[in-house]
Structures are given as structure tokens and as C-alpha cells.
Scaffold this active site. Structure first.
Site, mmCIF file in Angstrom:
data_model
loop_
_atom_site.group_PDB
_atom_site.id
_atom_site.type_symbol
_atom_site.label_atom_id
_atom_site.label_comp_id
_atom_site.label_asym_id
_atom_site.label_seq_id
_atom_site.Cartn_x
_atom_site.Cartn_y
_atom_site.Cartn_z
ATOM 1 C CG ASP A 206 39.996 48.174 38.117
ATOM 2 O OD1 ASP A 206 40.252 48.685 37.026
ATOM 3 O OD2 ASP A 206 39.061 47.351 38.285
ATOM 4 C CD GLU A 273 39.370 52.844 36.022
ATOM 5 O OE1 GLU A 273 39.047 52.731 34.845
ATOM 6 O OE2 GLU A 273 39.011 52.018 36.892
HETATM 7 O O1 TEU Z 1 37.623 50.067 34.124
HETATM 8 C C1 TEU Z 1 36.564 50.743 34.773
HETATM 9 C C2 TEU Z 1 35.448 51.014 33.836
HETATM 10 O O2 TEU Z 1 35.011 50.129 33.183
HETATM 11 C C3 TEU Z 1 34.910 52.364 33.663
HETATM 12 O O3 TEU Z 1 34.322 52.377 32.419
HETATM 13 C C4 TEU Z 1 33.924 52.825 34.758
HETATM 14 O O4 TEU Z 1 33.831 51.953 35.799
HETATM 15 C C5 TEU Z 1 32.528 53.094 34.209
HETATM 16 O O5 TEU Z 1 32.609 54.155 33.316
HETATM 17 C C6 TEU Z 1 31.485 53.488 35.252
HETATM 18 O O6 TEU Z 1 31.638 54.778 35.707
HETATM 19 C C7 TEU Z 1 38.483 49.284 34.892
HETATM 20 C C8 TEU Z 1 39.633 48.739 34.067
HETATM 21 O O7 TEU Z 1 40.417 49.805 33.592
HETATM 22 C C9 TEU Z 1 39.084 47.863 32.984
HETATM 23 O O8 TEU Z 1 40.085 47.387 32.117
HETATM 24 C C10 TEU Z 1 38.371 46.702 33.645
HETATM 25 O O9 TEU Z 1 37.748 45.914 32.663
HETATM 26 C C11 TEU Z 1 37.318 47.184 34.639
HETATM 27 O O10 TEU Z 1 37.812 48.194 35.496
HETATM 28 C C12 TEU Z 1 36.879 46.041 35.526
HETATM 29 O O11 TEU Z 1 37.885 45.707 36.429
#
Ligand code: TEU
Length: 529
Positions: A206, A273
């Protein structure tokens, strides 16, 4: 694909994302759980996927529905107990399915023992040094230490009673860990080993690009007009300057994790991710001594357009070839509007979604599918009083609840076989879902479920054996086409039918194809007859 297949399974897997709270409920409390998943494993096997990725089921107060972890090494009672996780992993393996679990290293829950200890300790203490506590600015420290905004809206800092502030790139209940503190790396390595010892095949990391921040925690340089004040979706970026994301030091973490995974038998893997800005920065996460995969969100951000899809495929392959990594593809997940709806909704949105999916499934590498897309589900317009997503609550507008509505398995009214309970589950289901349930679609040869099963079967038969090469043709009008050995793929993003190459046989189509014309919003796989 057998579990003892000699190739690393993750290089060509179709991975099904299970959003735990909304997949299947075994005990009737309206929230999905681990025994619910275990009971539905035959469904995933018959669908034809190779692996499942399960979103966080660890101890958590559920402020961000599990992405706020209070104990990395236990199961939240809402979802079952450790023995349920063991059973799920074992049963999945018996069905030939791999199991990827989520790991949330950027932040803990505010209820994690470490954060509770940090709150109880004094400024400057070792307990506080596991997080990013700082004094505020202004005469009395009444202003946040910098100008960063939370991804969920509002400032990224919250003040504690003694006057210090702590950083949270997400909700206030998700304090960011300080990855420059060696204790943090040890805590997370312990969590990885805990789940690897229990038999998981991999991890979805994550916010993988967020762990390290620029050490100075300097202000972000914002564009002229204060874009932080503007309405923006969670995946849009504010300006070009990002001292909070994608710092070079984060790669040391993944070099360490690479070594941890290599300590274990079998092809264990991790997928980042990382919402990187470019295909090149994505590729840095999958250098040979780092992670196996990184999500490629380019397609998910692209509009319905042959040109844009072409650029996504070309850009991805060009960036990954130098690091010799297998690509990943994804059209939907639990953070974005479902792709049927992004492509316009209704019959047209569904036709386009099926067409894009079929093109994606023909590409080399792994395809990540999000639960419910195999039913052609649309984003649900969840009424404001039912919003649960912390991003929606912080920003005061619809967030991610609409793609997280519990799955309809059968029956004609809520909870549509989601669980044994009566009435609505944790996010209410629409009252017109009787025809999209798994049971209803299993009866029909022309259903989206039947299409996914056929497409996944064809993927194993024709796409996986075709190796890593893609011969991508120039876009012709609104038509994207590529070949992989004997397999030819044509996606018509336009409105008018186009001629199919002479002397070819249709292996699988995303919608009706008559004669030698490919209708608009349709994709086919062909081979020379
Ligand atoms: O999501 C990551 C997130 O929010 C992305 O939008 C990214 O960090 C942002 O675009 C900045 O570049 C993850 C999970 O998939 C989500 O469900 C969670 O809420 C979040 O992390 C927090 O753990």
C-alpha cells in the site's frame, strides 16, 4: 495453472482483487469476512483466475476500512481469527489459487500500540521518533509544520495536546511512520515474515511510493493558484513538486524486502501500489534487486481512446523492457470509479468496459481484476447518509463507496446472497441488482460473467503461451491492434464498424460480431484460419 508450474506464476497471472468487507459475509453481520472468502473459492477457481489479492483484514478500528492497521500480525474479529486466515490460504492452494495479502507500511492506525505510546510519551522521546512528530510554525507553534495536504483532503498534520503535530498523508487516524528510524523497517520485516511463514505467496504494498519523505519536510511548491484548495480526486496530483512521494531512498526498503522474499521457497512476490508520475518512475520499483511488480495505473487514468490506449501500452512496454520486468495492467480497483461508469455507463459503458478488458487480458504480464467487474457492475450512487469512505467524509463529496458496494451473489433483493443476514449490508445495495447477480448471470451465455470466464480461458490457451513480445500496430482511426505470435487483437474504440482482416477466425469477442465487421466499442481476438 498448477502451483508447481516452473515459471514464476506472477509473470502471467490473472489476479482477482477481493475487497474483504464486500466480497462475502459468512456470519450475517452485513460485512464480508475470511470464512466468506473461503466458501467462495470455487467460484474464483471456476472464473479462471490464478490468484487472489485480499485487502487488509488485520486488527483495525476500520476508519479507512482496514488500511489503518493496529496490529500487523493478527486478524480483526470482524473478519475472523488467525485460524481462518490459515484455512483460507490452505484451501486456496488446494484449488490452485495463489494468495496475495496487503501490507500497509506507510502508516499505522492511531490505535497501534506504537502510536498510543508515542502520544503518552514526551516530545523528543524514542516513542515519538517512530512517527513524524514536529513542532508547529507560528509564534506559538499554532501552524502546521509545513503546507502539505492530506490525500483525503484538509491539512496533513494534526496537533496533539502538548502542542506538537504529527504527519498523516491520509486520515488523521493514519499517522505516517518515520522510515528513517530503523525500528520501523524491523517492524515491517517482522510482519512480512509472519505472513510468509503462514504461506502467503505475495504482498500488495500500500502507498509504496510514500514511505520516505524528503528529510527536511520542506513545503511543497504549489502552482500559482492554490490547487490544494481546489476540488481534486484522490488520484489527481497537485503541482509537479512532490517532497512527500517517490523519494530515492524508498528503493533501499524494497531491496531489503527483495532479500526477505528470496529467503522463502517458491515464487514469493510483491507488487507495489505506487502512483508514480511516469512509466519510467514505475520501472524503478521493479529493478532486478527490488520488487517483482508495480501496478501500472496508466490505463486506468486513460480515457476511452485508441490513441491513449496505444500510448499506455507502448509507454509501459518501453519503460519495462530495460529492467526486464513483467508488466501489470489494471482497469478498476477499490479506489477508483468502476470502468463501466468511467466509459459512460449503461449499455455503452458496459460494451466499452468489456472491450478494454479483453484487450488488456491479451497483453503479456499480469492482469489485476477487481471484484464485481466480472458482473459488469457500475459505480453505485451511494446516498450521502450512507457514505463511509473517510475521503468522502473529509472532502464532503462522493468518494469511493460507490465501487465498494457488497457483491450480489443471487436472489432478488438485498443482501442478494451476500450473507445469511436480512436487509442491507454495510453499504446498501441498489434495488435493481436482481439481474446482475452471479446466479442470474451464470444462467446466461451472453452475460458479462460468461464473457469473463471465456476470456480468461482463452487467455490461458492463447495469450499466456505467446511469451513476452507484443507487436503493436499504429492506431488506424479509432482502432487499436496488436499481435502476439499467432494471436491478433483488434479493439474498435470508434462508433462505426471496421473490417476484420481476411482469413481470420474469431477466438473470443467482447460483444456480438457478425460477418467480417467489428462493431464499435468491441474487441476481438483472432487467429489465422
Ligand atoms: O491508496 C493510495 C492512494 O490514496 C493513492 O491515491 C495515492 O497515494 C495518491 O494518489 C498519491 O500519489 C491506498 C489504498 O488503496 C486506499 O484504499 C487507502 O485508503 C490508502 O492507500 C491509505 O492507506
Amino acid at each position: 495453472m498448477a502451483l508447481n508450474d516452473p515459471n514464476p506464476w506472477w509473470q502471467y497471472a490473472a489476479v482477482y482483487q477481493v475487497y474483504v468487507r464486500s466480497f462475502a459475509d459468512s456470519d450475517g453481520d452485513g460485512v464480508g469476512d475470511l470464512p466468506g472468502i473461503t466458501a467462495r473459492l470455487p467460484y474464483l477457481r471456476d472464473l479462471g483466475v490464478d490468484a487472489l489479492w485480499i485487502t487488509p483484514f488485520y486488527t483495525s478500528p476500520q476508519h479507512d476500512h482496514g488500511y489503518d492497521v493496529a496490529d500487523y500480525c493478527d486478524v480483526d474479529p470482524l473478519f475472523g481469527e488467525l485460524a481462518d486466515a490459515d484455512r483460507l490460504i490452505a484451501r486456496a492452494h488446494e484449488h490452485g489459487l495463489r494468495v496475495i495479502v496487503d501490507v500497509v507500511p506507510n502508516h499505522t492506525s492511531n490505535e497501534h500500540a506504537w502510536f498510543q505510546a508515542a502520544l503518552a510519551a514526551a516530545p523528543g522521546s524514542p516513542e515519538r521518533a517512530r512517527y513524524l512528530f514536529r513542532d508547529g510554525r507560528g509564534e506559538h507553534g499554532e501552524l502546521p509544520p509545513n503546507n502539505w495536504a492530506s490525500v483525503f483532503g484538509g491539512p496533513a498534520w494534526t496537533r496533539v495536546p502538548d502542542g506538537q503535530w504529527y504527519l498523516h498523508l491520509f486520515d488523521t487516524t493514519q499517522p505516517d511512520l518515520d522510515w528513517r528510524n530503523p525500528e520501523v523497517g524491523d517492524l515491517l520485516e517482522g510482519a512480512l515474515r509472519f505472513w510468509l511463514d503462514r504461506g502467503v505467496d505475495g504482498f500488495r504494498i500500500d502507498v509504496a511510493h510514500g514511505l520516505l519523505k524528503e528529510e527536511s519536510l520542506r513545503d511543497q511548491v504549489l502552482p500559482e493558484q492554490d490547487a490544494a484548495e481546489e476540488e481534486h480526486s484522490m488520484v489527481e496530483r497537485v503541482g509537479d513538486d512532490e517532497p512527500m512521494w517517490d523519494q530515492p531512498e524508498v528503493h533501499d526498503v524494497y531491496r531489503r524486502w527483495h532479500r526477505v522474499l528470496a529467503d522463502y521457497e517458491g515464487d514469493r512476490m510483491a507488487v507495489a501500489e505506487a502512483w508514480t508520475r511516469t512509466a519510467e518512475s514505475m520501472a524503478r520499483y521493479v529493478r532486478p534487486d527490488e520488487l517483482q511488480q508495480s501496478f501500472n495505473f496508466a490505463w486506468l487514468l486513460a480515457e476511452w481512446s485508441a490513441d491513449q490506449f496505444h500510448d499506455v501500452v507502448r509507454g509501459t512496454l518501453d519503460a519495462l523492457t530495460p529492467v526486464d520486468a513483467a508488466p501489470t495492467w489494471v482497469l478498476s480497483n477499490h479506489d477508483v470509479v468502476r470502468h463501466v461508469t468511467r466509459y459512460g455507463g449503461g449499455e455503452r459503458g458496459l460494451a466499452r468496459a468489456r472491450a478494454a478488458t479483453l484487450a488488456m487480458l491479451a497483453l503479456p504480464g499480469s492482469a489485476y481484476l477487481y471484484q464485481g467487474e466480472e458482473l459488469g457492475l457500475e459505480e453505485v450512487d451511494v446516498a450521502e447518509e450512507h457514505w463511509q469512505d473517510p475521503a468522502a467524509l473529509r472532502m464532503g463529496r462522493a468518494g469511493r463507496d460507490g465501487c465498494r458496494v457488497p457483491l450480489p451473489w443471487g436472489g432478488s433483493e438485498a443482501p442478494y446472497g451476500f450473507g445469511p443476514g436480512e436487509g442491507q449490508p454495510w453499504i446498501p445495495q441498489p434495488d435493481d441488482w436482481a439481474t446482475v447477480t452471479v446466479a442470474a448471470q451464470a444462467e446466461r451465455d451472453d452475460s458479462t460473467l460468461a464473457f469473463y470466464r471465456e476470456a480468461l480461458r482463452c487467455r490461458r490457451e492463447h495469450a499466456v503461451p505467446a511469451g513476452p513480445d507484443v507487436d503493436l500496430a499504429d492506431v488506424d482511426g479509432e482502432v487499436l491492434s496488436f499481435t502476439r505470435g499467432a494471436l491478433q487483437v483488434v479493439l474498435n474504440c470508434g462508433d462505426s464498424p471496421v473490417g476484420l482482416p481476411a482469413g481470420t477466425e474469431v477466438l473470443v469477442a467482447s460483444g456480438p460480431v457478425e460477418g467480417d465487421k467489428l462493431p464499435g466499442d468491441t474487441a476481438v481476438w483472432l487467429r489465422g484460419a
